[in-house]
Design an enzyme around this catalytic site. Structure first.
Site, PDB file in Angstrom:
ATOM      1  N   CYS A 186       8.198  14.050  10.512  1.00  0.00           N
ATOM      2  CA  CYS A 186       7.761  15.326   9.929  1.00  0.00           C
ATOM      3  C   CYS A 186       7.340  15.189   8.466  1.00  0.00           C
ATOM      4  CB  CYS A 186       8.880  16.360  10.027  1.00  0.00           C
ATOM      5  SG  CYS A 186       9.495  16.525  11.691  1.00  0.00           S
ATOM      6  N   HIS A 231       6.386  22.082   5.943  1.00  0.00           N
ATOM      7  CA  HIS A 231       6.287  21.538   7.298  1.00  0.00           C
ATOM      8  C   HIS A 231       6.764  22.629   8.252  1.00  0.00           C
ATOM      9  CE1 HIS A 231       7.155  19.498  10.931  1.00  0.00           C
ATOM     10  NE2 HIS A 231       8.469  19.528  10.744  1.00  0.00           N
ATOM     11  N   ASN A 251       5.916  23.065  16.357  1.00  0.00           N
ATOM     12  CA  ASN A 251       6.139  22.015  15.359  1.00  0.00           C
ATOM     13  C   ASN A 251       5.322  20.782  15.777  1.00  0.00           C
ATOM     14  OD1 ASN A 251       7.215  19.793  13.962  1.00  0.00           O
ATOM     15  ND2 ASN A 251       9.316  20.529  14.061  1.00  0.00           N
TER      16      ASN A 251
HETATM   17  O1  UT7 Z   1      10.821  19.142  12.220  1.00  0.00           O
HETATM   18  C1  UT7 Z   1      12.191  19.001  11.999  1.00  0.00           C
HETATM   19  C2  UT7 Z   1      12.802  18.909  13.309  1.00  0.00           C
HETATM   20  N1  UT7 Z   1      13.516  19.942  13.886  1.00  0.00           N
HETATM   21  C3  UT7 Z   1      13.993  21.084  13.328  1.00  0.00           C
HETATM   22  O2  UT7 Z   1      13.794  21.449  12.220  1.00  0.00           O
HETATM   23  C4  UT7 Z   1      14.862  21.913  14.234  1.00  0.00           C
HETATM   24  C5  UT7 Z   1      16.109  22.439  13.553  1.00  0.00           C
HETATM   25  N2  UT7 Z   1      16.939  23.150  14.506  1.00  0.00           N
HETATM   26  C6  UT7 Z   1      16.570  24.294  15.066  1.00  0.00           C
HETATM   27  O3  UT7 Z   1      15.512  24.802  14.777  1.00  0.00           O
HETATM   28  C7  UT7 Z   1      17.514  24.949  16.036  1.00  0.00           C
HETATM   29  O4  UT7 Z   1      18.731  24.201  16.096  1.00  0.00           O
HETATM   30  C8  UT7 Z   1      16.925  25.063  17.475  1.00  0.00           C
HETATM   31  C9  UT7 Z   1      15.807  26.112  17.498  1.00  0.00           C
HETATM   32  C10 UT7 Z   1      16.385  23.752  17.952  1.00  0.00           C
HETATM   33  C11 UT7 Z   1      18.004  25.524  18.454  1.00  0.00           C
HETATM   34  O5  UT7 Z   1      18.569  26.732  18.016  1.00  0.00           O
HETATM   35  P1  UT7 Z   1      20.137  26.883  17.893  1.00  0.00           P
HETATM   36  O6  UT7 Z   1      20.385  28.256  17.432  1.00  0.00           O
HETATM   37  O7  UT7 Z   1      20.682  25.764  17.060  1.00  0.00           O
HETATM   38  O8  UT7 Z   1      20.581  26.753  19.397  1.00  0.00           O
HETATM   39  P2  UT7 Z   1      21.624  25.747  20.104  1.00  0.00           P
HETATM   40  O9  UT7 Z   1      20.965  24.476  20.443  1.00  0.00           O
HETATM   41  O10 UT7 Z   1      22.915  25.712  19.332  1.00  0.00           O
HETATM   42  O11 UT7 Z   1      21.898  26.553  21.425  1.00  0.00           O
HETATM   43  C12 UT7 Z   1      22.448  27.894  21.413  1.00  0.00           C
HETATM   44  C13 UT7 Z   1      22.492  28.378  22.847  1.00  0.00           C
HETATM   45  C14 UT7 Z   1      23.203  27.402  23.804  1.00  0.00           C
HETATM   46  O12 UT7 Z   1      23.820  28.169  24.817  1.00  0.00           O
HETATM   47  P3  UT7 Z   1      25.399  28.518  24.749  1.00  0.00           P
HETATM   48  O13 UT7 Z   1      26.084  27.179  24.713  1.00  0.00           O
HETATM   49  O14 UT7 Z   1      25.590  29.291  23.496  1.00  0.00           O
HETATM   50  O15 UT7 Z   1      25.620  29.291  26.000  1.00  0.00           O
HETATM   51  C15 UT7 Z   1      22.046  26.637  24.406  1.00  0.00           C
HETATM   52  O16 UT7 Z   1      22.355  26.104  25.666  1.00  0.00           O
HETATM   53  O17 UT7 Z   1      21.173  28.539  23.357  1.00  0.00           O
HETATM   54  C16 UT7 Z   1      20.983  27.704  24.525  1.00  0.00           C
HETATM   55  N3  UT7 Z   1      19.636  27.185  24.493  1.00  0.00           N
HETATM   56  C17 UT7 Z   1      18.596  27.799  25.050  1.00  0.00           C
HETATM   57  N4  UT7 Z   1      18.503  28.943  25.740  1.00  0.00           N
HETATM   58  C18 UT7 Z   1      17.291  29.295  26.164  1.00  0.00           C
HETATM   59  C19 UT7 Z   1      19.200  26.026  23.882  1.00  0.00           C
HETATM   60  N5  UT7 Z   1      17.885  25.909  24.060  1.00  0.00           N
HETATM   61  C20 UT7 Z   1      17.494  26.999  24.769  1.00  0.00           C
HETATM   62  C21 UT7 Z   1      16.238  27.426  25.251  1.00  0.00           C
HETATM   63  N6  UT7 Z   1      16.189  28.581  25.936  1.00  0.00           N
HETATM   64  N7  UT7 Z   1      15.105  26.733  25.038  1.00  0.00           N
END
Ligand code: UT7
Length: 334
Positions: free
Chosen positions: A116, A261, A291
Site C-alpha cells: 500500500c 491511501h 482498496n
Molecule cells: O491497505 C491497508 C490494508 N488493510 C486495511 O487497512 C484494513 C484495516 N482493517 C479493516 O479495515 C477492518 O478490520 C475490516 C474492514 C477488514 C474488518 O472490519 P472489523 O470491524 O475489524 O471486522 P472483524 O474482522 O473483526 O469482524 C467482525 C465481525 C465478525 O463476526 P462476529 O465474530 O462478530 O460474529 C466477522 O466474522 O464481522 C464478521 N465479518 C463479516 N460479516 C459480513 C467479517 N467479514 C465480514 C463480511 N461480511 N465481509
C-alpha cells in the site's frame, strides 16, 4: 539543485464493476456490512485474459504522458509498485516498458514491493533520482490485480470485500522552480508485523513452492489481522503526515488536499479528525474502487486532478500505510 514535480497523472480501472450485492451472491456477506465497516460500495475486477497488471499500468501511463504533454520516448526511467505481479519474475516494470514500446530504447525499469505504500516509496525514489540529476523524466506506476487472489468464503470475507483492481500513474519531471514540486518524503517500515497482512505461498522457502495443500489450507490467500492493521493505520497515518509537516515548517491547516491511501473510509475519516481537517480537504474514492494498494493513491490523485480539486500552488499531502508494515508520506507544492 534540481527539484522534481508531478507533471502528468493518469489512471485505468477495468470496466467490470462488482457491487457489494454481487459479492453477497458469492459468499456470506452483505452490502450493509461492507458499507458500514469500509465505506466501499463497489470495486472493479479484471476479466482474466483481457486486462493484465502490465496493460492496466501502460494504459494509466499513456494517460499520464498525454496529460504531461510528453511522448513515451522522453521517459528516462520506470518505477513500478505492485504486490500482484503478472509473473513471479521478471517484475511488471519491464512488461510495462515493453507495452509502451520502450523496450528497444533500453531504459531502466525498477519494481518495488512496498504494497500500500508502494506509490509513495516510488515517489521518493523518483525524487532522489531527479534531484541528483540522474534522470529528467520518470514514469511511476502502481498497478494491482487482487480479484484473482482472494478467497470468496467465510475465511477470507473480511479481506475479499476490501480489495479491487486498477492502475494509476504519474510522470515526474525535473524542474528549476525552487518553490514547487515534491517538498519532502518520509518512508518507514516495521518488519515485526510482516505476517499480520501477508500472503505466505507460493514461497521460495518451500519445495515445491506450490502444493495442493497450500491451496487447501489457504496459505496462497492473503491473511490480515484487520483490527491490528486498523489500529496501526490510524496511529501511523497522522504520525507520518505530521513528520512531513514538521520537515517543511507547515501546519495541518496549510494542507489544501490530503490524499490518503484508500484503505478503508473509516480509517481516512479517523485520520481526517486526528489532523483536524475539514471533509473537503480529504479525497476519498474507495467507495467506487475499494482498496487497490499501490494503485490507490495515483488513481485518487488522477481523479482529484481531473475534478479540479488539485490546483496550481496547492499544498498536497500523500500518506500511506499497509503490509510490512510500511508507511510513508509526501508533501507536494503543485
Ligand atoms: O491497505 C491497508 C490494508 N488493510 C486495511 O487497512 C484494513 C484495516 N482493517 C479493516 O479495515 C477492518 O478490520 C475490516 C474492514 C477488514 C474488518 O472490519 P472489523 O470491524 O475489524 O471486522 P472483524 O474482522 O473483526 O469482524 C467482525 C465481525 C465478525 O463476526 P462476529 O465474530 O462478530 O460474529 C466477522 O466474522 O464481522 C464478521 N465479518 C463479516 N460479516 C459480513 C467479517 N467479514 C465480514 C463480511 N461480511 N465481509
Amino acid at each position: 539543485m534540481k527539484r522534481s514535480k508531478i507533471v502528468g497523472l493518469g489512471h485505468y480501472v477495468p470496466t467490470n464493476i462488482v457491487t457489494n450485492d454481487d459479492l453477497a451472491q458469492r459468499m456470506n456477506t452483505s452490502d450493509e456490512w461492507i458499507q458500514e465497516r469500509t465505506g466501499i460500495k463497489e470495486r472493479r475486477y479484471i476479466v482474466p485474459g483481457k486486462d493484465t497488471g502490465a496493460t492496466m499500468g501502460a494504459a494509466a501511463a499513456r494517460m499520464a504522458l498525454e496529460n504531461a504533454n510528453l511522448s513515451a520516448d522522453e521517459i528516462d526511467f520506470i518505477i513500478l509498485g505492485t504486490l500482484s505481479p503478472d509473473m513471479d519474475f521478471p517484475g511488471t516494470g519491464v512488461l510495462v516498458q515493453r507495452e509502451l514500446g520502450l523496450d528497444k530504447k533500453g531504459i531502466g525499469a525498477l519494481d518495488i514491493r512496498n504494497q500500500c505504500s508502494g506509490f509513495v516509496y516510488g515517489l521518493s525514489i523518483a525524487d532522489q533520482f531527479i534531484r541528483t540529476g540522474m534522470y529528467k523524466n520518470i514514469l511511476l506506476i502502481g498497478t494491482e490485480i487482487h480479484s484473482t487472489g482472494l478467497e470468496y468464503n467465510d475465511r477470507g470475507r473480511h479481506i475479499s470485500v476490501i480489495f479491487g483492481d486498477g492502475a494509476g500513474a504519474a510522470v515526474i519531471s525535473a524542474t528549476d522552480e525552487q518553490d514547487k514540486g515534491i517538498l519532502t518524503t518520509h518512508l518507514h517500515a516495521d518488519g515485526s508485523f510482516a505476517e499480520e497482512l501477508a500472503v505466505a505461498a507460493p514461497s521460495s522457502t518451500q519445495s515445491p513452492r506450490l502444493t495442493p495443500e497450500m491451496l487447501e489450507d489457504g496459505s496462497v490467500y492473503p491473511v490480515m489481522n484487520g483490527q491490528l492493521v486498523f489500529k496501526n493505520a490510524v496511529r501511523r497515518f497522522p504520525e507520518v503526515i505530521r513528520e512531513a509537516l514538521k520537515a517543511t515548517d507547515y501546519q495541518p491547516e496549510d494542507i489544501d488536499l490530503l490524499i490518503p491511501h484508500q484503505a478503508n473510509l473509516r480509517i481516512s475519516e479517523a485520520v481526517r479528525r486526528f489532523m483536524g481537517l475539514p471533509e473537503e480537504k480529504v479525497y476519498n474514492n474507495i467507495m467506487r474502487y475499494g482498496n487497490t494498494t499501490a494503485a490507490s493513491i495515483p488513481i485518487a490523485m488522477s481523479e482529484a486532478w481531473q475534478e479540479g480539486k488539485i490546483k496550481e500552488g496547492d499544498l498536497i499531502c500523500l500518506a500511506a500505510f499497509g503490509s510490512g508494515f510500511t508507511w510513508a508520506s509526501a508533501l507536494i507544492r503543485w
